[in-house]
Motif scaffolding. Structure first.
Motif, PDB file in Angstrom:
ATOM      1  N   TYR A 185      -0.831   2.348   6.674  1.00 23.88           N
ATOM      2  CA  TYR A 185       0.239   1.641   5.740  1.00 23.88           C
ATOM      3  C   TYR A 185       1.061   0.514   6.549  1.00 23.88           C
ATOM      4  O   TYR A 185       1.434  -0.358   5.811  1.00 23.88           O
ATOM      5  CB  TYR A 185       0.876   2.713   5.241  1.00 23.88           C
ATOM      6  N   SER A 189       1.675  -2.963   5.672  1.00 22.78           N
ATOM      7  CA  SER A 189       2.859  -3.461   4.801  1.00 22.78           C
ATOM      8  C   SER A 189       3.978  -4.145   5.801  1.00 22.78           C
ATOM      9  O   SER A 189       4.841  -4.916   5.043  1.00 22.78           O
ATOM     10  CB  SER A 189       3.323  -2.350   4.110  1.00 22.78           C
ATOM     11  N   ILE A 384      -1.441   7.578   0.345  1.00 25.22           N
ATOM     12  CA  ILE A 384      -1.842   6.188   0.779  1.00 25.22           C
ATOM     13  C   ILE A 384      -3.192   6.097   0.786  1.00 25.22           C
ATOM     14  O   ILE A 384      -3.618   4.892   0.222  1.00 25.22           O
ATOM     15  CB  ILE A 384      -1.187   6.229   2.309  1.00 25.22           C
ATOM     16  N   HIS A 390       0.749   2.606  -3.397  1.00 27.77           N
ATOM     17  CA  HIS A 390       0.917   1.168  -3.776  1.00 27.77           C
ATOM     18  C   HIS A 390       1.005   1.144  -5.353  1.00 27.77           C
ATOM     19  O   HIS A 390       2.207   0.170  -5.672  1.00 27.77           O
ATOM     20  CB  HIS A 390      -0.326   0.495  -3.147  1.00 27.77           C
TER      21      HIS A 390
END
Length: 493
Positions: A185, A189, A384, A390
């Protein structure tokens, strides 16, 4: 005439008849406490069962049960034709006048009988309130949390046989599954290039900073923070013996040129930054200063601790990545929190660092939080992997962006003559600069009778500055309107 011992029983014995604990055990424990504290001394003859039952308003069989319990534990001896006597043989502290002051032994002491060091550095700046509305320093709205989905994931994780097996095993390093998902993640991100071995799971950002500082800071080390900075981080650094110095902050963030001009190689140990949205001013550290700070860290040899405290709350399309994503020399320790947009129970902190530092940090985590929360970490990992986090962030960001715009629109129209600000590109708070002739502390006090609470830790006022960090994330549109109406009216009181 009643005996002094019988009167003493009336003074220290308190019976809770609503308690699930049997009365005879309640009284027996209080008698033992009386012996330990010197109110009943070795050799004292206890009242007869009939007299004590009348005094305590209990059945005589209850008193017999009390004495039997005390005898079984070795505190009394029943002597035929003589009575029941205290026989505990330890050297007990005796009061000069044991019957002069009757103290309830059912209450725990309010003060210690010894001295200890007290910290003023760690005094909490937070205040409580019963007001209808309040401003925070930028907290999310837990009403937006999809508790049903969170509950489903948590319950499903709890029921799995594989999860139950993990619970019986030692997990000093936390859930490997969650760390793998979290590293994926963060790579996606935040533009990082890490594996699960580079991630340490903690309970909070504050715990992360404490572990980092415990390892990296020694007494007298110089730590640089922004001229205005996160108070909880400063408290940690000071408590561990660091000499905390400040660096000016302007519209481009931390003034890196100031560091180069005022310090020498080897003089600094650490620079603490919140570059994405500087706390409390919300400004973003410019690209030029980011490059300069990384180069300076390599040249001067100091550690950069990068706190990305609100990295999930970005409203504009931006290529601004953490410094950790550009660090190739291992000078940056990256700190953040995962799940800040979720309910508090589902949030966790993390640290990203090179392998050798991670080994040492795990030692300290093993002392502070050896077991961790395996079930929660597994549920977060599934959020996740399944894309749930998200989807949740996408929905909540839309709401927070609307709230930011509504909040800022009201400030622009209703406060234009007394307040200036820049619309933040992320985060859940607005940094507002007020006319210097306005006393912010008086303003905050004027708001309280009208149902609005403004904590003192949001107020920044001196001869040069009058500013407030106003959090909007936890307020819906009607609450924003009402809060700002009270705030405006209070200015003119």
């Amino acid at each position: 005439m009643s005996s002094p011992v019988l009167d003493l029983f009336s003074g220290f014995v308190q019976i809770d008849r609503q308690s699930v604990q049997p009365i005879y055990l309640q009284v027996a424990q209080q008698v033992i406490n009386a012996v330990q504290r010197g109110y009943l001394m070795v050799g004292t003859k206890l009242p007869g069962s009939r007299a004590l039952s009348e005094r305590l308003h209990v059945h005589r069989k209850t008193v017999i049960a009390i004495y039997n319990e005390l005898e079984a534990q070795g505190w009394v001896e029943v002597r035929p034709n003589k009575g029941t006597f205290i026989i505990h043989q330890q050297q007990l502290l005796k009061l000069e006048k044991p019957y002069a002051k009757l103290v309830s032994l059912a209450q725990y002491p309010s003060q210690t009988g010894y001295d200890f060091r007290k910290s003023t550095v760690l005094d909490s700046p937070f205040e409580s309130t019963k007001s209808d509305f309040y401003f925070s320093d930028g907290t999310p709205d837990i009403r937006l949390t999809q508790l049903q989905n969170l509950s489903r994931l948590y319950t499903a994780s709890l029921k799995r046989k594989t999860t139950l097996k993990r619970m019986t095993q030692l997990h000093q390093d936390g859930s490997a599954y969650f760390k793998e998902q979290l590293s994926n993640y963060l790579n996606f991100s935040r533009g990082l290039h890490i594996s699960k071995s580079n991630v340490l799971i903690t309970r909070s950002v504050e715990m992360s900073l404490y572990i980092i500082s415990r390892i990296l800071i020694t007494q007298g080390d110089k730590v640089l923070v922004g001229e205005l900075s996160l108070f909880s981080a400063n408290m940690v650094f000071q408590r561990l013996g660091a000499k905390v110095l400040t660096v000016p902050v302007d519209e481009q963030g931390l003034n890196v040129e100031y560091i180069a001009e005022n310090f020498r190689t080897g003089e600094l140990r650490m620079v603490y930054i919140t570059p994405r949205h500087h706390y409390p001013t919300t400004v973003t550290l410019s690209a030029q200063r980011r490059i300069a700070l990384l180069q300076l860290a390599r040249e001067y040899g100091f550690v950069i601790v990068e706190d990305d405290y609100d990295g999930d709350f970005l409203y504009e399309q931006s290529t601004v990545m953490p410094l950790a994503s550009a660090d190739v020399d291992g000078m940056v320790v990256y700190v953040g929190s995962f799940g800040k947009s979720l309910a508090p129970t589902f949030r966790t902190g993390f640290v990203v660092a090179p392998d050798n530092l991670m080994v040492e940090m795990r030692k300290y985590l093993g002392i502070i939080d050896r077991q961790g929360d395996v079930i929660m970490e597994h549920a977060l990992g599934e959020m996740i992997e399944e894309g749930e986090i998200h989807r949740h962030l996408k929905k909540s960001l839309k709401v927070y962006r609307e709230r930011r715009d509504y909040f800022c629109d009201i400030l622009e129209t209703e406060f234009k003559d007394i307040v200036s600000f820049q619309r933040p590109t992320g985060g859940l708070a607005v940094w507002t600069i007020w006319n210097n002739n306005i006393s912010l502390f008086k303003l905050a006090n004027n708001c309280v009778p009208k149902g609005l609470f403004i904590p003192q830790n949001l107020l920044y006022q001196n001869k040069k500055l009058a500013a407030m960090r106003l959090g909007f994330g936890h307020l819906n549109k009607s609450e924003i309107e009402e809060s700002l109406t009270v705030l405006k009216n209070a200015v003119f009181l």
